[in-house]
Design a protein around this motif. Structure first.
Motif, PDB file in Angstrom:
ATOM      1  N   TYR A 137      10.274   2.839  10.076  1.00 30.26           N
ATOM      2  CA  TYR A 137       9.884   3.047  11.468  1.00 30.26           C
ATOM      3  C   TYR A 137      10.640   2.089  12.383  1.00 30.26           C
ATOM      4  O   TYR A 137      11.036   0.993  11.977  1.00 30.26           O
ATOM      5  N   SER A 139      10.057   0.389  16.331  1.00 31.26           N
ATOM      6  CA  SER A 139       9.057   0.184  17.370  1.00 31.26           C
ATOM      7  C   SER A 139       9.691   0.322  18.748  1.00 31.26           C
ATOM      8  O   SER A 139      10.842  -0.059  18.961  1.00 31.26           O
ATOM      9  N   SER A 140       8.915   0.842  19.696  1.00 34.02           N
ATOM     10  CA  SER A 140       9.428   1.048  21.055  1.00 34.02           C
ATOM     11  C   SER A 140       9.725  -0.264  21.768  1.00 34.02           C
ATOM     12  O   SER A 140      10.560  -0.310  22.672  1.00 34.02           O
ATOM     13  N   SER A 147       5.005   1.549  20.176  1.00 35.11           N
ATOM     14  CA  SER A 147       4.835   2.871  19.569  1.00 35.11           C
ATOM     15  C   SER A 147       5.877   3.050  18.470  1.00 35.11           C
ATOM     16  O   SER A 147       7.052   2.719  18.654  1.00 35.11           O
ATOM     17  N   THR A 149       8.337   5.050  15.924  1.00 34.04           N
ATOM     18  CA  THR A 149       9.115   6.267  15.707  1.00 34.04           C
ATOM     19  C   THR A 149       9.468   6.350  14.230  1.00 34.04           C
ATOM     20  O   THR A 149      10.079   5.432  13.679  1.00 34.04           O
ATOM     21  N   HIS A 150       9.062   7.440  13.601  1.00 34.15           N
ATOM     22  CA  HIS A 150       9.325   7.628  12.176  1.00 34.15           C
ATOM     23  C   HIS A 150      10.791   8.016  11.995  1.00 34.15           C
ATOM     24  O   HIS A 150      11.243   9.040  12.501  1.00 34.15           O
TER      25      HIS A 150
END
Length: 360
Positions: A137, A139-140, A147, A149-150
Motif C-alpha cells: 500500500y 499512503s496519501s 488514505s 491505495t492498494h
C-alpha cells in the motif's frame, strides 16, 4: 619504571539493528586515551511481534533501501503472526484477514526503483509454516494516518503452504510504503500460527552511458532501449533501439532504458562527430586559418546550391548557424573566447566536421 594506566569509562548509545541485520560502529575513547574501538552488532534469533504490530501505525520499520540494496532477510524466521488480530484492517484477498503483521519501508532516492518483495514461510524452520499473503500500500500523506491505495498483492490461494513474492514493481523514489503480511497455517503448535522471513530488494536500472568515439553504449544489459535527441525536446530517434548508438550529427543524446514496466533515462551527453560523410568525391571542403585569432574561411572547389556551417562549443552547445546559397566560400567571425571549437560544414552531398582552435 612503569605505572598501570587508570581505567576510563566512556558511555555512548548505539542503535540496535533489526533482527537478521547488523551495523558497524566506531567508539572514540577520550580522556587520557586516544584509541578508537571498532565493533559490529549482529542481531540473530526470532522475534515474535505482539498485538502492537498488527496496526499500521505501529508497523515494523524495515528501514530505507539503497540503490541495488536490500533490507530484511528472508532466510531467517524473524517474524510471527500468532498475536495479530487486525480488526478493521484491509482484506485485499476477500478472506478473513485476522492475523496480519504490518511493515513499512522507504525507497531509495534513485529515479527508478524496481522493487521485489520476497516472503518465505518459516525458512529456518523453527515453528509452523504459513500460507502467506502479501499486500502493498501507499499512503496519501506518507504516514499511517493517510488514505491507503492498494498497489499490488500476492496470494496463491487458500490451503497451500506457499512462499509469496511481488516482483518488478515500479515505486516512487524516497517514499514510504506499507506492507501487510498475512497468513494461516493448516496446523498449529502451541497456538502459534506461523513464522516467516521477509526481504525487500531494490533492483535499480543502471542508467549510465559509456562513450567511445562517436558511439554511446548503455551500461545496463538485457533491457529495451530508445535513444532520444535532447536538443529536439527529447524526441525518439527513429530506428535507434539498440544498446549502442553511433551518432551521425553533432548534438546532445540520451537513452531511455526499460524492463517492460519501469523505465529510466540517462543524462544527456553532448557529442561532436569528427567523421566525414561524403556522398560525392567532387566536393572538397577546406577550413583556414587554423588556429585562428578570430576570422576563418570555408572554401569549396566549386559553387554549391546551399552550404550550412554550424559552430559548436567544446561541450557540444550550438553557438551559431550560417547558411548561404550559390557560393563557394563562407567567411565567418568567431566571436567567442579562446579555446577549442567544432565547425560542422554540410552541403547537399557532403558533410565534414573540423576541430578549430581559437587563440590570440
Amino acid at each position: 619504571m612503569f605505572s598501570e594506566s587508570c581505567p576510563e569509562l566512556n558511555c555512548q548509545n548505539f542503535p540496535t539493528p533489526v533482527i537478521g541485520g547488523f551495523a558497524s560502529y566506531n567508539l572514540s575513547v577520550g580522556g587520557a586515551s586516544t584509541a578508537d574501538i571498532n565493533f559490529t552488532i549482529y542481531v540473530t534469533g526470532s522475534w515474535q511481534p505482539g498485538l502492537a504490530y498488527d496496526t499500521i501505525c505501529n508497523a515494523v520499520n524495515l528501514g530505507t533501501l539503497s540503490a541495488n540494496g536490500s533490507i530484511g532477510n528472508n532466510a531467517l524466521s524473524n517474524y510471527g503472526n500468532f498475536c495479530a488480530t487486525n480488526t478493521g484492517e484491509p482484506q485485499p484477498w476477500g478472506d478473513n484477514n485476522d492475523q496480519g503483521v504490518w511493515f513499512k519501508f522507504t525507497t531509495s532516492t534513485s529515479t527508478t526503483n524496481i522493487i521485489s518483495i520476497d516472503a518465505k514461510s518459516d525458512p529456518q524452520p523453527i515453528g509452523d509454516s504459513l500460507d502467506l499473503q502479501l499486500a502493498l500500500y501507499q499512503s496519501s500523506n506518507g504516514s499511517c494516518t493517510g488514505s491507503l491505495t492498494h498497489i499490488q498483492e500476492s496470494w496463491d490461494g487458500s490451503g497451500t503452504l506457499n512462499d509469496e513474492a511481488i516482483n518488478s514493481i515500479c515505486l516512487t523514489a524516497n517514499t514510504t510504503y506499507f506492507l501487510l503480511v498475512d497468513g494461516q497455517s493448516t496446523s498449529t503448535t502451541s497456538g502459534i500460527q506461523g513464522y516467516f522471513g521477509i526481504q525487500i530488494n531494490d533492483n535499480t536500472i543502471d542508467n549510465s552511458v559509456n562513450i567511445t568515439g562517436d558511439t554511446l553504449t548503455a551500461n545496463a544489459s538485457g533491457y529495451s532501449y530508445q535513444w532520444i535527441d535532447c536538443n529536439n525536446s527529447n524526441s525518439p530517434i527513429t530506428g535507434e533501439t539498440n544498446q549502442s548508438f553511433t551518432i551521425s550529427t553533432t548534438g546532445s543524446y540520451a537513452v531511455e532504458i526499460s524492463n517492460g514496466s519501469c523505465f529510466t533515462t540517462s543524462n544527456c551527453e553532448n557529442m561532436v562527430t569528427l567523421s566525414q560523410d561524403s556522398f560525392s568525391t567532387d566536393e572538397m571542403i577546406h577550413l583556414f586559418p587554423n588556429p585562428t585569432s578570430r576570422n576563418i574561411s570555408i572554401r569549396l572547389n566549386h559553387s554549391v546550391p546551399e552550404i550550412t556551417a554550424r559552430i559548436f562549443s567544446i561541450t557540444g552547445q550550438l553557438i551559431r548557424t550560417i547558411k548561404k546559397n550559390n557560393v563557394s566560400q563562407l567567411n565567418i567571425d568567431i566571436k567567442g573566447n579562446n579555446g577549442l571549437y567544432f565547425v560542422e560544414v554540410k552541403t547537399q552531398t557532403t558533410k565534414k566536421t573540423f576541430k578549430l582552435i581559437k587563440k590570440n
